[in-house]
Design a protein around this motif. Structure first.
Motif, PDB file in Angstrom:
ATOM      1  N   ASP A 157       0.636  -1.214   0.052  1.00 42.52           N
ATOM      2  CA  ASP A 157      -0.093  -0.054   0.030  1.00 42.52           C
ATOM      3  C   ASP A 157       0.910   1.365   0.256  1.00 42.52           C
ATOM      4  N   ARG A 158       1.889   1.190   0.747  1.00 45.21           N
ATOM      5  CA  ARG A 158       2.871   2.249   0.854  1.00 45.21           C
ATOM      6  C   ARG A 158       3.425   2.720  -0.576  1.00 45.21           C
ATOM      7  N   LEU A 159       3.732   1.563  -1.122  1.00 44.34           N
ATOM      8  CA  LEU A 159       4.707   1.849  -2.303  1.00 44.34           C
ATOM      9  C   LEU A 159       3.853   2.393  -3.490  1.00 44.34           C
ATOM     10  N   PHE A 160       2.576   1.906  -3.448  1.00 35.85           N
ATOM     11  CA  PHE A 160       1.577   2.241  -4.553  1.00 35.85           C
ATOM     12  C   PHE A 160       0.506   3.249  -4.246  1.00 35.85           C
ATOM     13  N   ALA A 161       0.544   3.613  -3.155  1.00 34.55           N
ATOM     14  CA  ALA A 161      -0.206   4.813  -2.877  1.00 34.55           C
ATOM     15  C   ALA A 161      -0.378   5.850  -3.591  1.00 34.55           C
ATOM     16  N   ARG A 162       0.588   6.510  -4.178  1.00 35.66           N
ATOM     17  CA  ARG A 162       0.656   7.591  -5.221  1.00 35.66           C
ATOM     18  C   ARG A 162       0.934   7.039  -6.766  1.00 35.66           C
ATOM     19  N   ALA A 163       0.683   5.779  -6.883  1.00 35.67           N
ATOM     20  CA  ALA A 163       0.962   5.303  -8.287  1.00 35.67           C
ATOM     21  C   ALA A 163       0.147   5.849  -9.095  1.00 35.67           C
ATOM     22  N   GLY A 164       0.742   6.363 -10.367  1.00 37.62           N
ATOM     23  CA  GLY A 164      -0.340   6.775 -11.499  1.00 37.62           C
ATOM     24  C   GLY A 164      -0.612   5.665 -12.192  1.00 37.62           C
ATOM     25  N   GLN A 165      -1.383   6.015 -13.318  1.00 35.97           N
ATOM     26  CA  GLN A 165      -2.194   5.425 -14.331  1.00 35.97           C
ATOM     27  C   GLN A 165      -1.131   4.409 -15.000  1.00 35.97           C
ATOM     28  N   GLN A 166      -0.134   5.245 -15.422  1.00 37.50           N
ATOM     29  CA  GLN A 166       0.985   4.524 -16.427  1.00 37.50           C
ATOM     30  C   GLN A 166       1.556   3.642 -15.454  1.00 37.50           C
ATOM     31  N   TRP A 167       2.066   3.908 -14.430  1.00 39.01           N
ATOM     32  CA  TRP A 167       2.694   2.937 -13.613  1.00 39.01           C
ATOM     33  C   TRP A 167       2.066   1.422 -12.768  1.00 39.01           C
ATOM     34  N   ALA A 168       0.579   2.030 -12.653  1.00 36.14           N
ATOM     35  CA  ALA A 168      -0.319   0.829 -12.259  1.00 36.14           C
ATOM     36  C   ALA A 168      -0.390   0.018 -13.520  1.00 36.14           C
ATOM     37  N   LYS A 169      -0.633   0.399 -14.822  1.00 33.77           N
ATOM     38  CA  LYS A 169      -0.686  -0.547 -15.857  1.00 33.77           C
ATOM     39  C   LYS A 169       0.554  -1.557 -16.066  1.00 33.77           C
ATOM     40  N   LEU A 170       1.758  -0.694 -15.969  1.00 36.48           N
ATOM     41  CA  LEU A 170       3.006  -1.361 -15.942  1.00 36.48           C
ATOM     42  C   LEU A 170       3.213  -2.628 -14.714  1.00 36.48           C
TER      43      LEU A 170
END
Length: 222
Positions: free
Chosen positions: A170-183
């Motif tokens: 959760d901490r690593l991906f709390a501020r994940a953007g759309q492109q990073w999430a798709k990757l």
């Protein structure tokens, strides 16, 4: 007894921290839904962990080395991993909200954790090596109390890791953007395929290699 509990606790941490299908699914669910779905995957996997632990402790783990039991479990796990890979790859091509997505349900995340843990054939080799693991800490003729302490230590570490792992994801991906999430989704899909191929490789490998892995202390990837 304290030494046995600590040994089981440490072995449980090694077992749970080894990267594998459950961790990949935790990341996949966490990147889209945050802490709760990630935790649900981890807690769901505890069902399978407890099941394999009990089977190993009562000696059934050795019976599960038989091909007629090992193959169905392995094939089921492989098919489910491939399904998750397909689902993750397709989801990466769809627009979605990052963190807190209403499409992510704790029930589906929990179910995924349970299925991945129950259908992981590597758990068979891990628990088949239980006797040597207990002997290494001086318990050569374990009693019911020793088994209970070992099981308690293992499950306590599993519960602790579930919360720690979910918090990290959760901490690593709390501020994940759309492109990073798709990757991340695509990387998870690749990981699922690799794990599926690894499962098939272990099933096809000569049966005599399986006990050797267990004696060597190879931890089951989670």
């Amino acid at each position: 007894m304290t030494t046995l509990f600590i040994s089981a606790f440490l072995l449980g941490l090694i077992f749970n921290a080894a990267p594998g299908a459950v961790f990949a699914e935790t990341v996949r669910q966490g990147v889209r839904g945050g802490y709760r779905p990630a935790l649900a995957v981890q807690l769901g996997s505890l069902v399978g962990d407890a099941l394999w632990a009990v089977l190993g402790l009562v000696g059934i783990g050795l019976l599960l080395q038989l091909d007629w039991l090992r193959w169905p479990i392995g094939v089921a796990g492989t098919l489910y991993l491939l399904w998750l890979a397909r689902d993750a790859w397709r989801a990466a091509s769809v627009e979605f909200l990052v963190a807190g997505d209403a499409g992510v349900t704790q029930r589906s995340a929990t179910r995924a954790g349970v299925l991945l843990s129950v259908t992981n054939p590597q758990n068979i080799a891990y628990w088949a090596a239980l006797g040597s693991a207990m002997g290494a800490v001086g318990v050569h003729d374990p009693s019911a109390t020793d088994y209970g302490i070992f099981f308690a230590g293992f499950m306590v570490s599993s519960v602790v890791w579930a919360f720690v792992c979910a918090a990290i994801v959760d901490r690593l991906f709390a501020r994940a953007g759309q492109q990073w999430a798709k990757l991340t989704y695509r990387l998870c899909a690749v990981a699922f395929v690799a794990l599926a191929l690894g499962t098939l490789r272990d099933l096809i490998a000569p049966a005599e290699l399986q006990p050797a892995k267990a004696k060597a202390g190879v931890s089951a990837p989670k």
